[in-house]
Motif scaffolding. Structure first.
Motif, PDB file in Angstrom:
ATOM      1  N   GLY A 464       2.046  16.400  -4.058  1.00 30.60           N
ATOM      2  CA  GLY A 464       2.428  15.903  -2.881  1.00 30.60           C
ATOM      3  C   GLY A 464       1.851  14.378  -2.609  1.00 30.60           C
ATOM      4  O   GLY A 464       2.280  13.741  -1.709  1.00 30.60           O
ATOM      5  N   GLU A 465       1.728  13.750  -3.634  1.00 33.10           N
ATOM      6  CA  GLU A 465       1.142  12.276  -4.115  1.00 33.10           C
ATOM      7  C   GLU A 465       0.624  11.976  -2.878  1.00 33.10           C
ATOM      8  O   GLU A 465      -0.536  12.494  -2.458  1.00 33.10           O
ATOM      9  CB  GLU A 465       2.536  11.741  -3.930  1.00 33.10           C
ATOM     10  CG  GLU A 465       3.382  12.263  -5.365  1.00 33.10           C
ATOM     11  CD  GLU A 465       4.539  11.588  -5.839  1.00 33.10           C
ATOM     12  OE1 GLU A 465       4.884  10.674  -4.834  1.00 33.10           O
ATOM     13  OE2 GLU A 465       5.198  12.062  -6.968  1.00 33.10           O
ATOM     14  N   LEU A 466       0.883  10.797  -2.267  1.00 36.95           N
ATOM     15  CA  LEU A 466      -0.110   9.973  -1.334  1.00 36.95           C
ATOM     16  C   LEU A 466      -0.008  10.598  -0.022  1.00 36.95           C
ATOM     17  O   LEU A 466      -1.168  10.711   0.598  1.00 36.95           O
ATOM     18  CB  LEU A 466       0.695   8.439  -0.883  1.00 36.95           C
ATOM     19  CG  LEU A 466      -0.204   7.582  -0.198  1.00 36.95           C
ATOM     20  CD1 LEU A 466      -1.476   7.159  -0.672  1.00 36.95           C
ATOM     21  CD2 LEU A 466       0.644   6.386   0.102  1.00 36.95           C
ATOM     22  N   GLU A 467       1.070  11.197   0.406  1.00 34.85           N
ATOM     23  CA  GLU A 467       1.040  12.115   1.645  1.00 34.85           C
ATOM     24  C   GLU A 467      -0.172  13.086   1.815  1.00 34.85           C
ATOM     25  O   GLU A 467      -0.831  13.419   2.510  1.00 34.85           O
ATOM     26  CB  GLU A 467       2.194  12.625   1.915  1.00 34.85           C
ATOM     27  CG  GLU A 467       2.610  13.534   3.248  1.00 34.85           C
ATOM     28  CD  GLU A 467       3.676  14.200   3.162  1.00 34.85           C
ATOM     29  OE1 GLU A 467       3.914  14.836   4.511  1.00 34.85           O
ATOM     30  OE2 GLU A 467       4.653  14.045   2.606  1.00 34.85           O
ATOM     31  N   ALA A 468      -0.282  13.762   0.515  1.00 36.32           N
ATOM     32  CA  ALA A 468      -1.221  14.930   0.346  1.00 36.32           C
ATOM     33  C   ALA A 468      -2.604  14.220   0.550  1.00 36.32           C
ATOM     34  O   ALA A 468      -3.569  14.853   1.335  1.00 36.32           O
ATOM     35  CB  ALA A 468      -1.328  15.564  -0.908  1.00 36.32           C
ATOM     36  N   GLU A 470      -3.473  11.623   2.249  1.00 42.34           N
ATOM     37  CA  GLU A 470      -3.757  11.223   3.508  1.00 42.34           C
ATOM     38  C   GLU A 470      -3.788  11.981   4.287  1.00 42.34           C
ATOM     39  O   GLU A 470      -4.275  12.166   5.699  1.00 42.34           O
ATOM     40  CB  GLU A 470      -2.702  10.266   3.916  1.00 42.34           C
ATOM     41  CG  GLU A 470      -2.566   8.969   3.184  1.00 42.34           C
ATOM     42  CD  GLU A 470      -1.617   7.966   3.420  1.00 42.34           C
ATOM     43  OE1 GLU A 470      -1.852   6.632   3.187  1.00 42.34           O
ATOM     44  OE2 GLU A 470      -0.462   8.329   3.882  1.00 42.34           O
ATOM     45  N   THR A 471      -3.126  13.258   4.282  1.00 43.33           N
ATOM     46  CA  THR A 471      -3.078  14.384   5.429  1.00 43.33           C
ATOM     47  C   THR A 471      -3.838  15.770   5.142  1.00 43.33           C
ATOM     48  O   THR A 471      -4.142  16.656   6.232  1.00 43.33           O
ATOM     49  CB  THR A 471      -1.555  14.772   5.740  1.00 43.33           C
ATOM     50  OG1 THR A 471      -1.150  15.194   4.434  1.00 43.33           O
ATOM     51  CG2 THR A 471      -1.043  13.546   6.079  1.00 43.33           C
ATOM     52  N   LYS A 472      -4.074  16.167   3.826  1.00 46.81           N
ATOM     53  CA  LYS A 472      -4.731  17.312   3.575  1.00 46.81           C
ATOM     54  C   LYS A 472      -6.291  17.273   3.379  1.00 46.81           C
ATOM     55  O   LYS A 472      -6.967  16.079   3.023  1.00 46.81           O
ATOM     56  CB  LYS A 472      -4.251  17.920   2.367  1.00 46.81           C
ATOM     57  CG  LYS A 472      -2.852  18.554   2.487  1.00 46.81           C
ATOM     58  CD  LYS A 472      -2.552  19.446   1.078  1.00 46.81           C
ATOM     59  CE  LYS A 472      -1.302  19.975   1.086  1.00 46.81           C
ATOM     60  NZ  LYS A 472      -0.929  20.756  -0.070  1.00 46.81           N
ATOM     61  N   GLU A 502      -1.249   2.471  -5.584  1.00 49.32           N
ATOM     62  CA  GLU A 502      -1.574   2.846  -3.999  1.00 49.32           C
ATOM     63  C   GLU A 502      -2.228   4.345  -3.907  1.00 49.32           C
ATOM     64  O   GLU A 502      -3.122   4.492  -3.217  1.00 49.32           O
ATOM     65  CB  GLU A 502      -0.380   2.760  -3.018  1.00 49.32           C
ATOM     66  CG  GLU A 502       0.749   3.552  -3.078  1.00 49.32           C
ATOM     67  CD  GLU A 502       1.925   3.175  -4.320  1.00 49.32           C
ATOM     68  OE1 GLU A 502       2.834   3.383  -4.217  1.00 49.32           O
ATOM     69  OE2 GLU A 502       1.430   2.236  -5.053  1.00 49.32           O
ATOM     70  N   ILE A 503      -1.468   5.242  -4.795  1.00 53.21           N
ATOM     71  CA  ILE A 503      -1.980   6.493  -4.860  1.00 53.21           C
ATOM     72  C   ILE A 503      -3.502   6.512  -5.657  1.00 53.21           C
ATOM     73  O   ILE A 503      -4.189   7.320  -5.352  1.00 53.21           O
ATOM     74  CB  ILE A 503      -1.171   7.502  -5.753  1.00 53.21           C
ATOM     75  CG1 ILE A 503       0.433   7.407  -4.813  1.00 53.21           C
ATOM     76  CG2 ILE A 503      -1.454   8.872  -5.654  1.00 53.21           C
ATOM     77  CD1 ILE A 503       1.588   8.183  -5.250  1.00 53.21           C
ATOM     78  N   LYS A 506      -6.069   5.363  -3.432  1.00 57.58           N
ATOM     79  CA  LYS A 506      -6.483   6.393  -2.419  1.00 57.58           C
ATOM     80  C   LYS A 506      -7.450   7.617  -3.167  1.00 57.58           C
ATOM     81  O   LYS A 506      -8.296   8.054  -2.548  1.00 57.58           O
ATOM     82  CB  LYS A 506      -5.088   6.855  -1.829  1.00 57.58           C
ATOM     83  CG  LYS A 506      -5.414   7.832  -0.521  1.00 57.58           C
ATOM     84  CD  LYS A 506      -6.061   7.132   0.543  1.00 57.58           C
ATOM     85  CE  LYS A 506      -6.557   8.058   1.703  1.00 57.58           C
ATOM     86  NZ  LYS A 506      -7.304   7.611   2.622  1.00 57.58           N
TER      87      LYS A 506
END
Length: 598
Positions: A464-468, A470-472, A502-503, A506
């Motif tokens: 899920g990369e960066l989205e994961a 930031e959201t999980k 960036e990943i 994070k």
């Protein structure tokens, strides 16, 4: 004629009878048969029987020599009488009648015998390792190791990989095990580190534009010895690939490992061991922990653990019911046919668990379908029947229960699964069973530090990369991380790498690292990624562990040429050792005794 030999000690055959030959080697064993002296002469390749008659000069020389003396013997090759042929020896159809003997080196009295395979204390074996290596089993293991490495190298090249060498002197890393540090003479107060693995360098090779790298890589870790890892150093088949998915990595390494195991597999009951067909099975980490109680399952064991928590929730078996209300789970380990065993088998399992530091194991035993034991008595017939149905228990089976918090219950159930499988003779023989463990959690909660931390490799790409990120919930994030396991032995860990800065920032932020921490501790890699990095991934199967499995050895020191002991000491070379003060001064360091040491 050559000064030392015309043949090796494994070369002469019946067709050589009537010729003159010269052999050189070690006096392996001597037997005096009333006027005739028989000597087994050994070299790297094998054995040849030498015969010397009483009254000859050869007899007088050989008779006085101790075993393991080195000699050169010239004589006639003679066919053995039919009744004297030894079919177990390649040279068993002939013998060499000694005419001339030259002593190259006399052996003192031996601290351990070379002929025979009697067990000797490890301390003696490691101190005189050069003698231990002359023994047949160990000599065979080391040759197997060499041949396995050659096969791995050939197969990797055939798969399109190129061999590169990465640095041995590098920078210390804050991650992983303790480093071995090397003081710098020209940079006072600074230290190199020996690499725990070529991890960063192989990723940088991908950034540099090389596509498929491999190396038979030495790795150095200052950690305690284990049966499956030699202290100090070990070797791995390190590899990395660019522009690949997880499936591509699996497809590249599976034929290499399967091919090596097929090539060098041993035999059971005269039949070659069976190796798992490719593609290897894939088991999610969570499934492995539930079904097998660990993340390196031995699939030769047919037993599967089941979660039976709900059958005990609010039940009459108060101990488990109360534990469940406090967050515990109950895991069940079936024991086929155990109901026919005496009560002592079940009590013995409970005693074993306690001796291992656990509170104990609950159990039920069935005889002709009738349940026995305190759990069955208090649980009630309906709940017992539900457990029987879930586990598919037979009328004369047994079942053991582990109740604890999830990770501890999984561990105890996994250990019990292994012991039950071994004690009941359920472990399948004559096979090498491979699998991949996939979908490891990216993060875990460190109870001691009271913080989130990486559960595996911090440089892995989160699914899920960066989205994961930031959201999980971090504990729900899985990673593209994978282990390859054979017969319960973890051969390697690997991952699809996190190649985007960036990943990475994070991911490290979630684990409590600032951007400044990452820039400082992993400067070489994070800076490189800022100049264009391809998606890449790889793994690193352990060479020592591969050979250990193929040689069917329980301890990795049996497949390493010059291993250290469990205290990380080289008893043969007396390492580690103190060095002169002059050497310390040149390195700008001084030693400090540990606190509390007299």
């Amino acid at each position: 004629m050559h000064a030392y030999r015309t043949h090796t000690c494994a070369a002469l055959r019946a067709e050589d009878a009537g010729t003159t030959a010269r052999l050189s080697g070690w006096v392996h064993r001597k037997r005096d048969h009333g006027g005739v002296l028989f000597v087994d002469l050994r070299d790297h390749y094998g054995l040849t029987q030498i015969v010397a008659n009483t009254g000859s000069e050869a007899f007088d020389i050989l008779d006085k020599l101790r075993a393991e003396s080195v000699v050169t013997i010239t004589g006639d090759v003679v066919a053995r009488a039919p009744e004297a042929v030894n079919p177990k020896m390649p040279t068993g159809a002939i013998e060499l009648r000694a005419a001339d003997v030259t002593v190259q080196s006399r052996a003192d009295e031996l601290p351990l015998p070379v002929a025979g395979e009697a067990d000797y204390p490890e301390e003696i074996r490691l101190k005189y390792r050069y003698l231990d290596l002359r023994r047949e089993r160990l000599h065979r293991n080391i040759m197997l190791r060499s041949n396995v490495i050659a096969s791995l190298r050939r197969r990797m090249i055939d798969q399109g990989f190129t061999e590169f060498q990465t640095p041995i002197l590098t920078a210390s890393s804050p991650e992983g095990a303790r480093d071995f540090l090397v003081p710098s003479r020209v940079h006072p107060g600074k230290f190199y580190a020996l690499p725990q693995a070529p991890q960063m360098f192989k990723q940088l090779l991908m950034v540099a534009g090389f596509d498929r790298y491999f190396q038979i890589a030495p790795c150095f870790r200052d950690e305690d010895a284990r049966a499956d890892r030699s202290p100090g150093e070990f070797y791995q088949l390190d590899f990395e690939m660019s522009f690949v998915t997880q499936d591509d990595v699996f497809a590249a390494i599976e034929p290499v490992l399967a091919g090596v195991f097929v090539e060098f597999t041993g035999f059971v009951d005269g039949k070659p061991k069976i190796v798992t067909d490719t593609p290897f099975p894939r088991i999610a980490y969570a499934e492995s922990m539930l079904k097998y109680g660990n993340d390196k399952p031995d699939l030769r064991n047919p037993l599967v653990i089941e979660d039976v928590t709900e059958h005990f929730r609010g039940s009459g078996f108060g101990i488990f019911a109360r534990m469940i209300e406090s967050g515990a789970v109950v895991r069940a380990v079936p024991a086929p046919g155990a109901g026919l065993k005496a009560r002592s088998f079940f009590d013995g399992m409970n005693d074993w668990a306690r001796a291992e530091g656990w509170a104990g194991l609950g159990y039920m035993n069935f005889k002709s379908g009738e349940p026995g034991g305190p759990i069955a008595k208090n649980l009630g017939p309906e709940r017992v029947a539900a457990i029987v149905a879930q586990l598919g228990l037979g009328p004369d089976d047994g079942v053991f229960f582990a109740a604890d918090k999830p990770l501890k219950a999984a561990k105890l159930a996994g250990l019990a699964r292994t012991k039950v499988g071994e004690d009941l003779g359920l472990i399948e023989q004559g096979v090498f069973k491979f699998c991949w463990i996939v979908d490891f959690p990216m993060f875990e909660y460190d109870e001691d530090a009271k913080k989130l931390d990486f559960s595996h490799n911090p440089f892995s790409m989160p699914q899920g990369e960066l989205e994961a990120l930031e959201t999980k919930d971090p504990l729900d994030i899985l990673a593209y991380q994978y282990d390859i396991v054979c017969n319960g032995v973890e051969l390697s860990s690997g991952a699809i790498r996190n190649h985007r800065p960036e990943i990475m920032y994070k991911a490290f932020e979630i684990a409590g690292y600032s951007q400044a921490d990452v820039d400082r501790d992993f400067a070489g890699m994070i800076n490189a990624f800022k100049f264009g990095a391809p998606p890449h991934g790889g793994s690193a199967p352990g060479v020592d562990r591969i050979v250990m499995l193929l040689a069917d050895e329980p301890n990795i020191r049996e497949v390493v040429v010059f291993p250290m002991n469990q205290k990380a000491e080289d008893l043969m070379m007396n390492a580690p050792s103190a060095v002169p003060v002059k050497s310390l001064r040149e390195l700008h360091i001084r030693t400090v005794e540990p606190i509390g040491k007299a």
